[in-house]
Design an enzyme around this catalytic site. Structure first.
Site, PDB file in Angstrom:
ATOM      1  N   ASP A  69       0.816  -1.219   0.000  1.00 16.38           N
ATOM      2  CA  ASP A  69       0.000   0.000   0.000  1.00 16.38           C
ATOM      3  C   ASP A  69       0.848   1.266   0.000  1.00 16.38           C
ATOM      4  O   ASP A  69       2.049   1.244   0.281  1.00 16.38           O
ATOM      5  CB  ASP A  69      -0.961   0.018   1.198  1.00 16.38           C
ATOM      6  CG  ASP A  69      -0.251   0.022   2.540  1.00 16.38           C
ATOM      7  OD1 ASP A  69       0.779  -0.667   2.684  1.00 16.38           O
ATOM      8  OD2 ASP A  69      -0.712   0.736   3.451  1.00 16.38           O
ATOM      9  N   GLU A 123      -0.008  -1.266   5.479  1.00 18.82           N
ATOM     10  CA  GLU A 123       1.016  -0.927   6.476  1.00 18.82           C
ATOM     11  C   GLU A 123       0.888   0.517   6.936  1.00 18.82           C
ATOM     12  O   GLU A 123       1.294   0.861   8.033  1.00 18.82           O
ATOM     13  CB  GLU A 123       2.411  -1.169   5.874  1.00 18.82           C
ATOM     14  CG  GLU A 123       3.569  -1.010   6.866  1.00 18.82           C
ATOM     15  CD  GLU A 123       4.124   0.410   6.960  1.00 18.82           C
ATOM     16  OE1 GLU A 123       4.877   0.667   7.900  1.00 18.82           O
ATOM     17  OE2 GLU A 123       3.804   1.256   6.094  1.00 18.82           O
ATOM     18  N   GLU A 124       0.332   1.368   6.052  1.00 18.12           N
ATOM     19  CA  GLU A 124       0.343   2.808   6.326  1.00 18.12           C
ATOM     20  C   GLU A 124      -0.780   3.265   7.250  1.00 18.12           C
ATOM     21  O   GLU A 124      -0.869   4.442   7.559  1.00 18.12           O
ATOM     22  CB  GLU A 124       0.253   3.598   5.001  1.00 18.12           C
ATOM     23  CG  GLU A 124       1.366   3.287   3.992  1.00 18.12           C
ATOM     24  CD  GLU A 124       2.710   3.848   4.415  1.00 18.12           C
ATOM     25  OE1 GLU A 124       2.818   4.412   5.509  1.00 18.12           O
ATOM     26  OE2 GLU A 124       3.659   3.708   3.629  1.00 18.12           O
ATOM     27  N   GLU A 152      11.827  -1.561   3.549  1.00 14.23           N
ATOM     28  CA  GLU A 152      11.494  -0.136   3.681  1.00 14.23           C
ATOM     29  C   GLU A 152      12.694   0.680   3.181  1.00 14.23           C
ATOM     30  O   GLU A 152      13.836   0.227   3.248  1.00 14.23           O
ATOM     31  CB  GLU A 152      11.234   0.218   5.150  1.00 14.23           C
ATOM     32  CG  GLU A 152       9.924  -0.324   5.700  1.00 14.23           C
ATOM     33  CD  GLU A 152       8.698   0.478   5.268  1.00 14.23           C
ATOM     34  OE1 GLU A 152       8.847   1.432   4.474  1.00 14.23           O
ATOM     35  OE2 GLU A 152       7.596   0.124   5.728  1.00 14.23           O
TER      36      GLU A 152
HETATM   37 ZN    ZN Z   1       6.734   2.015   4.089  1.00 14.50          ZN
END
Ligand code: ZN
Length: 350
Positions: A69, A123-124, A152
């Site tokens: 995402d 994840e966000e 990341e």
């Molecule tokens: Zn990230």
């Protein structure tokens, strides 16, 4: 999805599949069908999260993970490509990393360790939607491994551990009155100088942990108060964010903050644990030595803490400048994407 194209084009293709949090079905569908064409992988789908496992028969297993995402677009979708860069939403956070993982999944039909590729959703946003959290809670066996590499953005160096985060509110109280008869009241806004003094006099620790220097922090992030133009206010709330090093637990951090603001109402809003560096794990040591790149502490919170919480040591390693994550001008160099791919491929096929 065409995995024959180079990593820059593959990253651009991923950037151009919109996948704002909770809207990852399209990208998950495409990645799922791509993974299912690879006979050396067993692919499982849970919601919009994909787990693809090799079964080479090795004793040790590594997870390579990336979230699918992005944050919402900000005049940066669709993306574009120049001779050296991929520009656009998610290019840094973290479709460059996802491209690397997909290419590795295809190219490593054999490897030194068994590998689990994890492509996860949401994840966000809040934890309850997080795909990694979902797999950890519902199908933890699928994540059995010796350590995890979270792709990341780290500017293609190794970033270890991560600092924890605590959000809390401190309130200053007074007595409400008409401002014409101010002596009848006590102004809560005037009282907050005491809170500001604590913040301004705070000396953040900078502990060195496993050779890495972390940097704690204490910042007011929001302030709320006041009633009307003719009222002495009786309540002000200061929202504060505390960042703490990997040697401190959430419980300790909360205790420290409650003590620091002991003369005020203290209310914890939320917390995220820190993660250890993992540098005393044997396989991580071997990885760090083999990769031979610079190591730095991770200041921002990442899902390495979620892995650590599940008992899996994890390290951050991915293309892109972390300062550009969530920035409208996200841009990643194709060189960094290629470099991360090459490092991982050499290590895994050695
Ligand atoms: Zn990230």
């Amino acid at each position: 999805m065409n995995l024959k194209q180079d990593l820059g084009d593959l990253t651009l293709e991923l950037v151009n599949i919109s996948s704002v949090s909770k809207d990852e079905k399209a990208i998950a569908d495409q990645i799922e069908s791509t993974l299912k064409e690879m006979s050396h992988l067993k692919t499982t789908r849970i919601n919009n999260t994909l787990i693809a496992q090799t079964n080479f028969g090795h004793k040790q297993r590594v997870v390579i993970a990336g979230h699918l995402d992005t944050v919402p677009a900000n005049n940066n979708f669709p993306g574009k490509k120049t001779a050296t860069e991929i520009i656009g939403l998610g290019s840094v956070d973290m479709k460059g990393g996802v491209a690397v993982a997909l290419k590795l999944a295809q190219d490593l039909a054999s490897a030194k360790y068994d590998i689990t590729y994890l492509f996860y959703e949401s994840e966000e946003i809040e934890t309850r939607f997080n795909g990694l959290e979902l797999v950890t809670n519902e199908a933890k066996d699928l994540l059995n491994c010796d350590f995890a590499i979270l792709m990341e953005p780290t500017n293609a160096i190794l970033e270890v551990g991560c600092q924890g985060s605590l959000r809390f509110e401190v309130t200053s109280t007074g007595t409400r009155s008409h401002s014409a008869r101010w002596w009848k009241g006590k102004n809560a806004i005037h009282e907050i100088t005491k809170i500001l003094d604590i913040l301004n006099n705070y000396q953040p620790r900078q502990p060195v942990i496993d050779g890495q220097q972390y940097k704690e922090g204490l910042q007011a992030v929001k302030i709320n108060g006041g009633v009307a133009g003719n009222v002495v206010p009786d309540l002000v709330t200061v929202s504060i964010n505390h960042r703490f090093a990997p040697d401190t637990s959430v419980v300790e951090a909360e205790k420290n903050m409650a003590k620091l603001f002991k003369d005020f109402n203290f209310k914890l809003i939320d917390s995220s644990p820190s993660a250890p560096t993992g540098l005393n794990n044997e396989l991580i040591k071997e990885f760090v030595a083999a990769i031979g790149l610079e190591i730095a502490p991770k200041f921002g919170w990442t899902d390495v803490a979620r892995f650590a919480n599940a008992g899996i040591p994890a390290i951050n390693f991915g293309p892109g400048d972390p300062n550009l994550a969530h920035h409208p001008d996200e841009v990643v160099t194709i060189k960094q994407i290629n470099d991360v791919y090459t490092s991982l491929k050499n290590w895994l096929s050695a």
